[in-house]
Motif scaffolding. Sequence first.
Motif, mmCIF file in Angstrom:
data_model
loop_
_atom_site.group_PDB
_atom_site.id
_atom_site.type_symbol
_atom_site.label_atom_id
_atom_site.label_comp_id
_atom_site.label_asym_id
_atom_site.label_seq_id
_atom_site.Cartn_x
_atom_site.Cartn_y
_atom_site.Cartn_z
ATOM 1 N N ARG A 153 0.829 -1.212 0.000
ATOM 2 C CA ARG A 153 0.000 0.000 0.000
ATOM 3 C C ARG A 153 0.861 1.258 0.000
ATOM 4 N NH1 ARG A 153 -0.384 -2.020 5.147
ATOM 5 N NH2 ARG A 153 0.488 -0.668 6.749
ATOM 6 N N ASP A 154 2.010 1.223 0.677
ATOM 7 C CA ASP A 154 2.908 2.378 0.681
ATOM 8 C C ASP A 154 3.610 2.541 -0.667
ATOM 9 O OD1 ASP A 154 2.084 2.694 3.266
ATOM 10 O OD2 ASP A 154 3.985 2.077 4.176
ATOM 11 N N LEU A 155 3.961 1.420 -1.288
ATOM 12 C CA LEU A 155 4.544 1.488 -2.631
ATOM 13 C C LEU A 155 3.552 2.118 -3.600
ATOM 14 C CD1 LEU A 155 6.314 -1.990 -2.887
ATOM 15 C CD2 LEU A 155 7.430 0.248 -2.726
ATOM 16 N N GLU A 207 2.159 5.787 -7.382
ATOM 17 C CA GLU A 207 0.928 6.277 -7.994
ATOM 18 C C GLU A 207 0.654 5.647 -9.359
ATOM 19 O OE1 GLU A 207 1.000 10.549 -7.952
ATOM 20 O OE2 GLU A 207 1.035 10.627 -5.775
ATOM 21 N N ILE A 208 0.563 4.316 -9.369
ATOM 22 C CA ILE A 208 0.143 3.578 -10.553
ATOM 23 C C ILE A 208 -0.985 2.640 -10.142
ATOM 24 C CG2 ILE A 208 2.387 3.698 -11.681
ATOM 25 C CD1 ILE A 208 2.808 0.755 -10.896
ATOM 26 N N SER A 216 1.589 -4.748 -9.281
ATOM 27 C CA SER A 216 1.658 -6.185 -9.037
ATOM 28 C C SER A 216 2.472 -6.890 -10.116
ATOM 29 C CB SER A 216 0.245 -6.760 -8.974
ATOM 30 O OG SER A 216 0.294 -8.141 -8.755
ATOM 31 N N GLN A 217 2.257 -6.512 -11.365
ATOM 32 C CA GLN A 217 3.017 -7.118 -12.466
ATOM 33 C C GLN A 217 4.510 -6.835 -12.322
ATOM 34 O OE1 GLN A 217 1.191 -5.310 -15.879
ATOM 35 N NE2 GLN A 217 -0.272 -6.999 -16.160
ATOM 36 N N GLY A 225 0.300 -11.137 8.563
ATOM 37 C CA GLY A 225 -1.155 -11.027 8.632
ATOM 38 C C GLY A 225 -1.699 -10.768 7.247
ATOM 39 N N SER A 226 -2.448 -9.695 7.101
ATOM 40 C CA SER A 226 -3.004 -9.352 5.788
ATOM 41 C C SER A 226 -2.118 -8.373 5.020
ATOM 42 C CB SER A 226 -4.397 -8.754 5.959
ATOM 43 O OG SER A 226 -4.310 -7.543 6.691
#
Length: 126
Positions: A36-38, A43-44, A50-51, A68-69
Motif C-alpha cells: 500500500r505504501d509502494l 501512484e500507478i 503487481s506485475q 497477517g493481511s
Amino acid sequence: MQVPLYQAKAEFFRMLGHPVRIRVLELLQNGPIPVRDLLSEIEIEPSSLSQQLAVLRRSGIVVSIREGSTVSYALAGGDVAELLRAARRILTELIAGQNELLAELQQADLQPALIPGGADRPSTGL
C-alpha cells in the motif's frame, strides 16, 4: 546448453529496464515497504505494480514478506542497492560532462564568429 555470461547480464539489465521497477528498488533501499505504501509513492494502478513486483520477485531481486493481511517487499540482498548507487554516480558524471559541454557551446555562441579574411575589418556596406 549454458547461457553465456554476457547474455545473462543483458537479461538482467533488460529486467531492470522499466521505470516502475527502478523506482520500487530505490524505495526498497531503506528497508521493507508494504505494498500500500509502494502504491501511494509510485501512484500507478495496483495491477501494474503487481506485475512489476512479480517480475522483480521471479528474478530473485526482491522478496515478499507477509505479516497477517499485509504484504511487504524487501530487497533480497544489498548488492542491488549498491548497483543503484553506482548507477547514480555514473549518471552524475555523465550529466556533469554534458553540462560542461553545454557551457562550452553557450560560451562559443557568445563569441563573435571568425570570418576568413579578417573578422576585425569594418563592413563596407556592400
